[in-house]
Write a protein that holds these residues in place. Sequence first.
Motif, short mmCIF file in Angstrom:
data_model
loop_
_atom_site.label_atom_id
_atom_site.label_comp_id
_atom_site.label_asym_id
_atom_site.label_seq_id
_atom_site.Cartn_x
_atom_site.Cartn_y
_atom_site.Cartn_z
N SER A 41 -39.49 42.17 10.84
CA SER A 41 -38.89 41.14 11.59
C SER A 41 -37.42 40.89 11.34
N PRO A 42 -36.79 40.24 12.41
CA PRO A 42 -35.54 39.34 11.95
C PRO A 42 -35.81 38.52 10.62
N GLY A 43 -34.66 38.84 9.77
CA GLY A 43 -34.59 37.94 8.45
C GLY A 43 -35.80 37.81 7.52
N ALA A 44 -36.52 39.16 7.56
CA ALA A 44 -37.53 39.18 6.46
C ALA A 44 -36.90 39.62 5.21
N GLY A 45 -35.71 40.02 5.29
CA GLY A 45 -34.96 40.31 3.99
C GLY A 45 -34.66 41.56 3.57
N LYS A 46 -34.52 42.27 4.53
CA LYS A 46 -34.03 43.80 4.46
C LYS A 46 -32.65 44.03 3.71
N THR A 47 -31.79 43.17 4.22
CA THR A 47 -30.29 43.33 3.62
C THR A 47 -30.58 42.80 2.00
N SER A 48 -31.25 41.71 1.97
CA SER A 48 -31.32 41.11 0.25
C SER A 48 -32.11 41.99 -0.22
N LEU A 49 -32.94 42.77 0.15
CA LEU A 49 -33.63 44.04 -0.68
C LEU A 49 -32.94 45.15 -1.15
N LEU A 50 -31.80 45.38 -0.22
CA LEU A 50 -30.76 46.45 -0.40
C LEU A 50 -29.96 46.13 -1.48
N GLU A 51 -29.38 44.66 -1.27
CA GLU A 51 -28.58 44.26 -2.34
C GLU A 51 -29.29 44.22 -3.57
N ALA A 52 -30.45 43.89 -3.75
CA ALA A 52 -31.20 43.62 -4.89
C ALA A 52 -31.43 45.10 -5.57
N THR A 53 -31.61 46.14 -4.57
CA THR A 53 -31.80 47.49 -5.07
C THR A 53 -30.48 48.01 -5.79
N ALA A 54 -29.54 47.77 -4.91
CA ALA A 54 -28.11 48.18 -5.72
C ALA A 54 -27.60 47.50 -6.68
N LYS A 55 -28.09 46.18 -6.86
CA LYS A 55 -27.69 45.42 -8.08
C LYS A 55 -28.63 46.16 -9.22
N SER A 199 -36.14 38.94 -3.72
CA SER A 199 -34.99 39.68 -3.98
C SER A 199 -33.71 38.75 -4.42
N LEU A 200 -34.03 37.45 -4.46
CA LEU A 200 -33.12 36.65 -5.07
C LEU A 200 -33.46 36.35 -6.60
N THR A 201 -34.38 36.67 -6.98
CA THR A 201 -34.48 36.58 -8.79
C THR A 201 -34.56 38.12 -9.12
N GLY A 202 -34.71 38.98 -8.20
CA GLY A 202 -35.04 40.53 -8.55
C GLY A 202 -36.39 40.80 -9.07
N GLU A 203 -37.22 39.80 -9.23
CA GLU A 203 -38.88 40.39 -9.38
C GLU A 203 -39.32 41.24 -8.53
N GLY A 204 -39.69 42.23 -9.25
CA GLY A 204 -40.66 43.21 -8.51
C GLY A 204 -39.62 44.28 -8.03
N VAL A 205 -38.38 43.97 -8.21
CA VAL A 205 -37.33 45.31 -7.77
C VAL A 205 -37.35 46.39 -8.58
N ALA A 206 -37.94 46.35 -9.83
CA ALA A 206 -37.69 47.38 -10.74
C ALA A 206 -38.80 48.32 -10.32
N ASP A 207 -40.21 47.80 -9.98
CA ASP A 207 -41.10 48.71 -9.68
C ASP A 207 -40.76 49.54 -8.22
N TRP A 208 -40.16 48.82 -7.16
CA TRP A 208 -39.75 49.34 -6.04
C TRP A 208 -38.78 50.34 -6.32
N CYS A 209 -37.75 50.20 -7.30
CA CYS A 209 -36.82 51.30 -7.59
C CYS A 209 -37.27 52.50 -8.30
#
Lengths: 231, 125
Positions: A41-55, A199-209
Motif C-alpha cells: 500500500s502507499p507509504g509502507a516503505g518500498k523505497t526505504s527498503l530498497l535504499e536499505a538493501t542498496a546500503k 529500514s531506518l536502522t537496517g535491522e533484518g535487512v541482512a536476512d532479506w538480502c
Amino acid sequence: MNTTTTIPVNRDVKAELKRQAAEMRQDFARRGTLVINVVSSPGAGKTSLLEATAKHWGGSRRMAVLVGDLATDRDAQRLAPFCPVEQLTTGGACHLEIPLVQRGLEKLGTNDFEFLFIENVGNLVCPASHDLAEHVRVVLLSVTEGDDKPAKYPKMFRTSDVVVVSKMDLLPHVPFSVEAAIADARLIQPDLRIFTVCSLTGEGVADWCEYLDERRQTLVAANAVEETASQ
Amino acid sequence: MHEASLVRSLLRQVSDLLIAHDGQAVETIRVEMGPLSGVERLLVEIAFKRQVNDSLCCGATLQIEDVPLSAVCRDCGDEFDIERFRFRCTACDSPRVQVTGGDEFRLLDVDIQTKEKTIPTQATP
Ligand SMILES: Nc1nc2c(ncn2[C@@H]2O[C@H](COP(=O)(O)OP(=O)(O)OP(=O)(O)O)[C@@H](O)[C@H]2O)c(=O)[nH]1
Ligand SMILES: [Mg+2]
Ligand SMILES: [Zn+2]
C-alpha cells in the motif's frame, strides 16, 4: 442459410500477456538477472527498503531499480545515489504493466544486472493482477497498516512469494500482531517467506538480502542445468 | 479495476475467431470468472455493453458463469472448493493445495453464425 457453430476456446483472456511475461522472465534468467516486483500500500516503505538493501550491499551487487510513480520522480531521486534507477511515470495508472517495464529497461541502457527491482505503484489491489515478468513478488506490510491486511487483500498475498513486515521499530506504538498477520497470510499462501525489518536502522535487512542472493543463485543454477540439457 | 481493458481484449480475441472461422456474426460469448479472477461481474457487464456494438461482435450477448475457487490437495488428492480464501485441504488440512479454477477470467467458447456449406437435406418450412 446460416447455422450456429460453437467454437471451443477455453483459454485465459490474459493468456497472451502471460505468455509474454513468461518469455521475458526466461530472458532475464538467462542473463542472470533476478527480477523482484515490490508491492505494498502507499507509504509502507518500498523505497526505504530498497535504499536499505542498496546500503547493505554497498555496491557489491549490480542492481538497478525501476520505480513506478503516478506524478513525481521523488523515489527515483532518493535511489539515484545508490544505483541506476529509472522512473516509470504511470500518468495516473494504478499499477505497472509490462510495456512500461520494457520502456524503463530501454532507458536504463544496459541489462547486465544481477538484481532488477521494480517498485510498483502503492496499491494492494491492481498490481496483484499484473505479472511484470518477475521471479520474486514481495509484498510489504508495515505495522502501522493493521494486521488484518492479508485477510482483506487475499489476491495480493496469494500471488506473492515474500512478505516483508516493515517499520518494526514502530511495533511498540501500534496494535499490530506479527503472529496474527503471518498466520492469516500463510492461510492464503502457505509457502510465503516472511522477513521483519526496520529500514531506518537496517535491522533484518541482512536476512532479506541473503534470501535475495539465494534466490539468484538458484535461478542461475537452474538456468545452467537447462542450458546444458538443451545442448 | 481494469475490466474495460480486459473486455476490449476479449472482444478482439472473439473478433479474430469470427474472421478465422469465416463467420457472419457472433451470437454468444461464454466466459467464466471466480473469486480470484481480479474482475467484478457488474463492471464486466457494463464494459461489455459499452464496447460490444463498436466491435465485430456487434449484437453478441455475454454469458458469465460464476465458478468457485477450486483446488486439489497435493498430499491426499482430494478435490474441494476454497471458502473464504482458506487455502487448506478440507480433508487432511494440508496447506499444499493447488488452485484448479476460479483464479482466471476465461473465455470458454463462442457461438458464431456461419453460412451453411453443405446443402440441407430437408427444406426448412
Ligand atoms: N519508523 C519507520 N519509518 C519508516 C520505515 N521505513 C519507511 N519509513 C517511513 O515511511 C514513509 C514512507 O516510506 P517510503 O519508503 O517512501 O514508502 P513507499 O512504500 O516507497 O511509498 P510510496 O512509493 O509513496 O508508495 C517515509 O516517511 C519513511 O521514512 C521504517 O522502517 N521505520
Ligand atoms: Mg516509494
Ligand atoms: Zn488433503
